[in-house]
Design an enzyme around this catalytic site. Structure first.
Site, PDB file in Angstrom:
ATOM      1  N   HIS A 110      79.257  84.298  18.523  1.00 52.55           N
ATOM      2  CA  HIS A 110      79.591  82.903  18.830  1.00 52.55           C
ATOM      3  C   HIS A 110      79.422  82.073  17.564  1.00 52.55           C
ATOM      4  CE1 HIS A 110      77.586  78.913  19.571  1.00 52.55           C
ATOM      5  NE2 HIS A 110      78.716  78.711  20.210  1.00 52.55           N
ATOM      6  N   ARG A 114      80.814  71.266  14.428  1.00 49.60           N
ATOM      7  CA  ARG A 114      81.290  70.055  15.090  1.00 49.60           C
ATOM      8  C   ARG A 114      80.816  68.794  14.362  1.00 49.60           C
ATOM      9  NH1 ARG A 114      77.295  72.684  17.682  1.00 49.60           N
ATOM     10  NH2 ARG A 114      75.358  71.542  18.091  1.00 49.60           N
TER      11      ARG A 114
END
Length: 302
Positions: A110, A114
């Protein structure tokens, strides 16, 4: 000095390009399947592009999404630790991926990077970065885990001697399944609310993490992709994928933010594995490779 009006376009351009580069690398490694793309819009503001690769030679499912969304009020998952941001307009842009390989000897992985900006009339805008990457093996190999963490350490080196140690611990603490008393995997990096040192430094750190992901993951894929496995290993992989589901639906702040902010459900839940199984009170055989996994599901120094 980067002007405030230029911050978001710079990050958006980088993130969109990062998605393209990772997709190209994954398609090349898989050698068979290709990503399909969904373009979507969000009613309150913004949208994104979700790309999914399915039923490949290497990847049973690989999902990577780019989004840029905005709204008038931040959801509770974003203001829980920063209540002063409640009621502000906001914009968020990011890239998030989860890859579920077919071979049980290739780890799930993963990554998320952001940028958030919150604004209110008459007040200075507030911005911050977040992200990281982590690794979830089912049959771990010491050399793979050490390689993963060596890259994680390298991408942090130029930003301070303590950065890797802090972000590694944050990752160990965050990706912890409390009701199972185990980590989700072997860790990596995790950071949030990053703004100290100014925009240029923080953006450079985000780029270092994003650019380092393929260096950390793809050599492991190449080492393990052709390993022989049988039904036993496949069934154990599907069982352990259940832990991934548990974490993402119970604890993951990104999942909560997406759902609470009215995001696109299919894109938010693309992190879930395409196949998974649950078994009541499963206990691996003593001394087995399956039991050995538990030695890795606790914070360790690599």
């Amino acid at each position: 000095m980067i002007e405030a009006s230029s911050r978001l376009p710079l990050v958006e351009t980088y993130l969109a390009g990062l998605q393209d580069r990772i997709c190209a690398a994954v398609e090349s490694a898989d050698g068979s399947a290709r990503f399909r793309e969904d373009l979507w819009r969000r009613g309150e503001g913004g949208g994104g592009r979700t790309r999914i690769l399915s039923a490949g030679n290497v990847f049973e499912q690989a999902g990577i999404g780019f989004s840029k969304v905005s709204g008038s009020t931040l959801p509770p998952s974003a203001t829980q630790h920063r209540p002063e941001l409640a009621g502000r307009n906001w914009t968020a842009t990011g890239v998030s991926l989860v890859f579920h390989p077919l071979n049980p000897y290739v780890p799930t992985t993963h990554m998320n990077v952001r940028f958030f900006e919150a604004q209110a009339e008459g007040k200075e805008s507030v911005w911050w970065f977040g992200g990281g990457f982590d690794l979830t093996p089912f049959y771990p190999f010491e050399e793979d885990v050490r390689h993963w963490h060596s890259v994680a350490k390298r991408v942090c080196e130029s930003f301070g001697e303590d950065v890797y140690g802090r972000y590694k611990k944050w990752c160990d603490d965050y990706f912890f399944i409390k009701h199972r008393n185990e980590t989700r995997g072997v860790g990596g990096l995790f950071f949030d609310d990053l703004h100290e040192g100014g925009f240029e430094r923080c953006f450079a750190l985000l780029r270092s993490v994003g650019d380092g992901f393929l260096d950390a993951y793809m050599p492991i894929v190449e080492r393990r992709r052709n390993a022989s496995y049988a039904e036993r290993e496949r069934e154990f992989q599907l069982y352990r994928r259940g832990r991934y589901v548990e974490f993402n639906l119970v604890y993951d702040r990104g999942t909560l933010f997406g759902l609470q902010s009215g995001g696109r459900t299919e894109s938010i839940l693309m992190s879930l594995p395409p196949r998974v199984r649950f078994e009541y009170a499963y206990t691996p055989e003593a001394g087995s490779a399956e039991e050995r996994l538990s030695d890795y599901l606790k914070p360790r120094e690599w």
